[in-house]
Design an enzyme around this catalytic site. Sequence first.
Site, PDB file in Angstrom:
ATOM      1  N   SER A   7      85.369 -80.633  88.099  1.00  0.00           N
ATOM      2  CA  SER A   7      84.115 -80.723  87.347  1.00  0.00           C
ATOM      3  C   SER A   7      84.281 -80.104  85.972  1.00  0.00           C
ATOM      4  O   SER A   7      84.536 -78.909  85.823  1.00  0.00           O
ATOM      5  CB  SER A   7      82.999 -80.002  88.099  1.00  0.00           C
ATOM      6  OG  SER A   7      81.852 -79.954  87.278  1.00  0.00           O
ATOM      7  N   HIS A  32      84.679 -85.268  87.312  1.00  0.00           N
ATOM      8  CA  HIS A  32      83.254 -85.151  87.628  1.00  0.00           C
ATOM      9  C   HIS A  32      82.537 -84.618  86.387  1.00  0.00           C
ATOM     10  O   HIS A  32      82.891 -83.575  85.850  1.00  0.00           O
ATOM     11  CB  HIS A  32      83.090 -84.191  88.814  1.00  0.00           C
ATOM     12  CG  HIS A  32      81.694 -84.079  89.326  1.00  0.00           C
ATOM     13  ND1 HIS A  32      81.148 -84.983  90.206  1.00  0.00           N
ATOM     14  CD2 HIS A  32      80.725 -83.151  89.086  1.00  0.00           C
ATOM     15  CE1 HIS A  32      79.903 -84.623  90.495  1.00  0.00           C
ATOM     16  NE2 HIS A  32      79.623 -83.511  89.816  1.00  0.00           N
ATOM     17  N   ASP A  34      78.938 -83.536  84.796  1.00  0.00           N
ATOM     18  CA  ASP A  34      77.582 -83.107  85.138  1.00  0.00           C
ATOM     19  C   ASP A  34      76.654 -83.191  83.937  1.00  0.00           C
ATOM     20  O   ASP A  34      76.774 -82.401  83.002  1.00  0.00           O
ATOM     21  CB  ASP A  34      77.609 -81.656  85.627  1.00  0.00           C
ATOM     22  CG  ASP A  34      78.262 -81.521  86.983  1.00  0.00           C
ATOM     23  OD1 ASP A  34      77.812 -82.199  87.923  1.00  0.00           O
ATOM     24  OD2 ASP A  34      79.227 -80.742  87.104  1.00  0.00           O
ATOM     25  N   MET A  36      72.906 -82.738  82.551  1.00  0.00           N
ATOM     26  CA  MET A  36      71.646 -82.046  82.905  1.00  0.00           C
ATOM     27  C   MET A  36      70.653 -82.143  81.761  1.00  0.00           C
ATOM     28  O   MET A  36      71.039 -82.059  80.594  1.00  0.00           O
ATOM     29  CB  MET A  36      71.946 -80.568  83.170  1.00  0.00           C
ATOM     30  CG  MET A  36      73.016 -80.332  84.200  1.00  0.00           C
ATOM     31  SD  MET A  36      73.325 -78.573  84.396  1.00  0.00           S
ATOM     32  CE  MET A  36      74.698 -78.611  85.550  1.00  0.00           C
ATOM     33  N   HIS A  65      77.545 -87.463  87.235  1.00  0.00           N
ATOM     34  CA  HIS A  65      76.483 -86.929  88.090  1.00  0.00           C
ATOM     35  C   HIS A  65      75.270 -86.633  87.214  1.00  0.00           C
ATOM     36  O   HIS A  65      75.263 -85.657  86.466  1.00  0.00           O
ATOM     37  CB  HIS A  65      77.019 -85.647  88.767  1.00  0.00           C
ATOM     38  CG  HIS A  65      76.031 -84.944  89.625  1.00  0.00           C
ATOM     39  ND1 HIS A  65      76.256 -83.672  90.118  1.00  0.00           N
ATOM     40  CD2 HIS A  65      74.811 -85.310  90.099  1.00  0.00           C
ATOM     41  CE1 HIS A  65      75.214 -83.296  90.852  1.00  0.00           C
ATOM     42  NE2 HIS A  65      74.324 -84.274  90.837  1.00  0.00           N
ATOM     43  N   MET A  67      71.839 -85.260  86.575  1.00  0.00           N
ATOM     44  CA  MET A  67      70.783 -84.372  87.047  1.00  0.00           C
ATOM     45  C   MET A  67      69.660 -84.475  86.031  1.00  0.00           C
ATOM     46  O   MET A  67      69.365 -83.526  85.294  1.00  0.00           O
ATOM     47  CB  MET A  67      71.331 -82.944  87.180  1.00  0.00           C
ATOM     48  CG  MET A  67      72.202 -82.771  88.413  1.00  0.00           C
ATOM     49  SD  MET A  67      73.278 -81.345  88.333  1.00  0.00           S
ATOM     50  CE  MET A  67      74.662 -82.091  87.480  1.00  0.00           C
ATOM     51  N   MET A 136      74.803 -82.032  97.689  1.00  0.00           N
ATOM     52  CA  MET A 136      74.849 -80.788  96.904  1.00  0.00           C
ATOM     53  C   MET A 136      74.970 -79.606  97.868  1.00  0.00           C
ATOM     54  O   MET A 136      74.130 -79.430  98.752  1.00  0.00           O
ATOM     55  CB  MET A 136      73.566 -80.623  96.068  1.00  0.00           C
ATOM     56  CG  MET A 136      73.409 -81.613  94.926  1.00  0.00           C
ATOM     57  SD  MET A 136      74.804 -81.683  93.779  1.00  0.00           S
ATOM     58  CE  MET A 136      74.998 -79.969  93.283  1.00  0.00           C
ATOM     59  N   GLY A 141      72.466 -77.370  88.846  1.00  0.00           N
ATOM     60  CA  GLY A 141      72.086 -76.770  87.569  1.00  0.00           C
ATOM     61  C   GLY A 141      73.158 -75.852  87.002  1.00  0.00           C
ATOM     62  O   GLY A 141      73.258 -75.702  85.793  1.00  0.00           O
ATOM     63  N   PHE A 142      73.936 -75.264  87.875  1.00  0.00           N
ATOM     64  CA  PHE A 142      74.934 -74.292  87.414  1.00  0.00           C
ATOM     65  C   PHE A 142      76.222 -74.367  88.228  1.00  0.00           C
ATOM     66  O   PHE A 142      76.171 -74.629  89.431  1.00  0.00           O
ATOM     67  CB  PHE A 142      74.363 -72.868  87.528  1.00  0.00           C
ATOM     68  CG  PHE A 142      73.065 -72.699  86.783  1.00  0.00           C
ATOM     69  CD1 PHE A 142      73.059 -72.390  85.433  1.00  0.00           C
ATOM     70  CD2 PHE A 142      71.854 -72.898  87.433  1.00  0.00           C
ATOM     71  CE1 PHE A 142      71.856 -72.265  84.737  1.00  0.00           C
ATOM     72  CE2 PHE A 142      70.643 -72.785  86.751  1.00  0.00           C
ATOM     73  CZ  PHE A 142      70.645 -72.464  85.397  1.00  0.00           C
ATOM     74  N   GLY A 143      77.324 -74.121  87.559  1.00  0.00           N
ATOM     75  CA  GLY A 143      78.595 -73.998  88.257  1.00  0.00           C
ATOM     76  C   GLY A 143      78.748 -72.575  88.766  1.00  0.00           C
ATOM     77  O   GLY A 143      77.940 -71.696  88.446  1.00  0.00           O
ATOM     78  N   GLY A 144      79.766 -72.354  89.581  1.00  0.00           N
ATOM     79  CA  GLY A 144      80.114 -70.997  89.992  1.00  0.00           C
ATOM     80  C   GLY A 144      79.193 -70.362  91.020  1.00  0.00           C
ATOM     81  O   GLY A 144      79.191 -69.146  91.189  1.00  0.00           O
ATOM     82  N   ASP A 174      79.592 -81.230  96.439  1.00  0.00           N
ATOM     83  CA  ASP A 174      79.498 -80.701  95.082  1.00  0.00           C
ATOM     84  C   ASP A 174      78.871 -79.317  95.069  1.00  0.00           C
ATOM     85  O   ASP A 174      77.676 -79.174  95.337  1.00  0.00           O
ATOM     86  CB  ASP A 174      78.681 -81.683  94.227  1.00  0.00           C
ATOM     87  CG  ASP A 174      78.708 -81.322  92.754  1.00  0.00           C
ATOM     88  OD1 ASP A 174      79.492 -80.441  92.374  1.00  0.00           O
ATOM     89  OD2 ASP A 174      77.941 -81.951  92.004  1.00  0.00           O
ATOM     90  N   GLY A 175      79.700 -78.322  94.724  1.00  0.00           N
ATOM     91  CA  GLY A 175      79.209 -76.962  94.565  1.00  0.00           C
ATOM     92  C   GLY A 175      79.887 -75.977  95.495  1.00  0.00           C
ATOM     93  O   GLY A 175      79.860 -76.139  96.707  1.00  0.00           O
ATOM     94  N   GLY A 176      80.546 -74.987  94.896  1.00  0.00           N
ATOM     95  CA  GLY A 176      81.155 -73.929  95.690  1.00  0.00           C
ATOM     96  C   GLY A 176      82.350 -74.345  96.523  1.00  0.00           C
ATOM     97  O   GLY A 176      82.690 -73.673  97.500  1.00  0.00           O
ATOM     98  N   GLY A 196      84.753 -77.156  90.304  1.00  0.00           N
ATOM     99  CA  GLY A 196      84.619 -76.704  88.925  1.00  0.00           C
ATOM    100  C   GLY A 196      85.379 -75.425  88.684  1.00  0.00           C
ATOM    101  O   GLY A 196      86.534 -75.415  88.245  1.00  0.00           O
TER     102      GLY A 196
HETATM  103  C1  DX5 Z   1      76.180 -78.110  89.788  1.00  0.00           C
HETATM  104  C2  DX5 Z   1      77.110 -79.235  89.446  1.00  0.00           C
HETATM  105  C3  DX5 Z   1      78.476 -79.048  89.990  1.00  0.00           C
HETATM  106  C4  DX5 Z   1      79.222 -77.868  89.435  1.00  0.00           C
HETATM  107  C5  DX5 Z   1      80.173 -77.392  90.500  1.00  0.00           C
HETATM  108  O1  DX5 Z   1      74.914 -78.451  89.347  1.00  0.00           O
HETATM  109  O2  DX5 Z   1      76.609 -80.458  89.948  1.00  0.00           O
HETATM  110  O3  DX5 Z   1      79.240 -80.235  89.824  1.00  0.00           O
HETATM  111  O4  DX5 Z   1      79.946 -78.184  88.276  1.00  0.00           O
HETATM  112  O5  DX5 Z   1      80.757 -76.228  90.070  1.00  0.00           O
HETATM  113  P1  DX5 Z   1      81.537 -75.240  91.050  1.00  0.00           P
HETATM  114  O6  DX5 Z   1      82.629 -76.036  91.673  1.00  0.00           O
HETATM  115  O7  DX5 Z   1      82.026 -74.184  90.137  1.00  0.00           O
HETATM  116  O8  DX5 Z   1      80.530 -74.760  92.065  1.00  0.00           O
HETATM  117 ZN    ZN Z   2      77.977 -82.232  89.932  1.00  0.00          ZN
END
Ligand code: DX5
Ligand code: ZN
Length: 215
Positions: A7, A32, A34, A36, A65, A67, A136, A141-144, A174-176, A196
């Site tokens: 991502s 990927h 994202d 937003m 993706h 959002m 999801m 909304g946020f990575g990490g 997607d996520g974590g 990501g």
């Molecule tokens: C969150 C995004 C994800 C994000 C994942 O809203 O849709 O794609 O980039 O990031 P990580 O892998 O760091 O959780």
């Molecule tokens: Zn995503």
Amino acid sequence: MAIIAPSLLAADFLKLEREIEMFHNSEADWLHLDVMDGRFVPNISFGLPVIESLRKATNKTFDVHLMILEPEKYAEEFKKAGADILTVHMEACVHLHRNVQQIKSLGMKAGVALNPHTPVSTLEDILHEIDMVCLMSVNPGFGGQSFIPHTYKKIKELRRLIDERGLNVEIEIDGGVTVENAGLLINAGASVLVAGNTVFRSKNPAETISRLKSI
Ligand code: DX5
Ligand code: ZN
């Protein structure tokens, strides 16, 4: 072996050219992306011009993706910018069937994303129309953020729905996603892993991609 989709959200935006070259030369399958809007999710990321520029640097699949609210207003522009797969959120689409038809008629693969609270059963009457479900595993909304374990149950349930119907629909998580949970996700039935921070914040992103790819 799962499809690995790093991502871009976690990349160093000051060094985008280097990041996309790393991605292109790595074992990663998809990028990927994202997008937003600050309305559907409480954050704003990047949009069309960035995707259009990146498109010149690689011919690998762009997994976009969205959002955003009212994705129908921008689907054609994302196709022009280079999207191969366009994913919209179930929660953002009042007329999801129409959104999916639009995406496919523009020549892209259609994905539907579900927030952590949205049941897999809501897909029953759209599953046969789509190419991918994005589950999801964090709130978008946020990575990490850290992975929500309830996702495992949703993956298994969705795998059952897809297999029962003899469909060919990718299950993207997607996520974590980490090197540690990737194997469990694949065993539960996932076929695409978005990563990501795990990729871009590691010492050697290309090597991390190889590790994910070999799980
Ligand atoms: C969150 C995004 C994800 C994000 C994942 O809203 O849709 O794609 O980039 O990031 P990580 O892998 O760091 O959780
Ligand atoms: Zn995503």
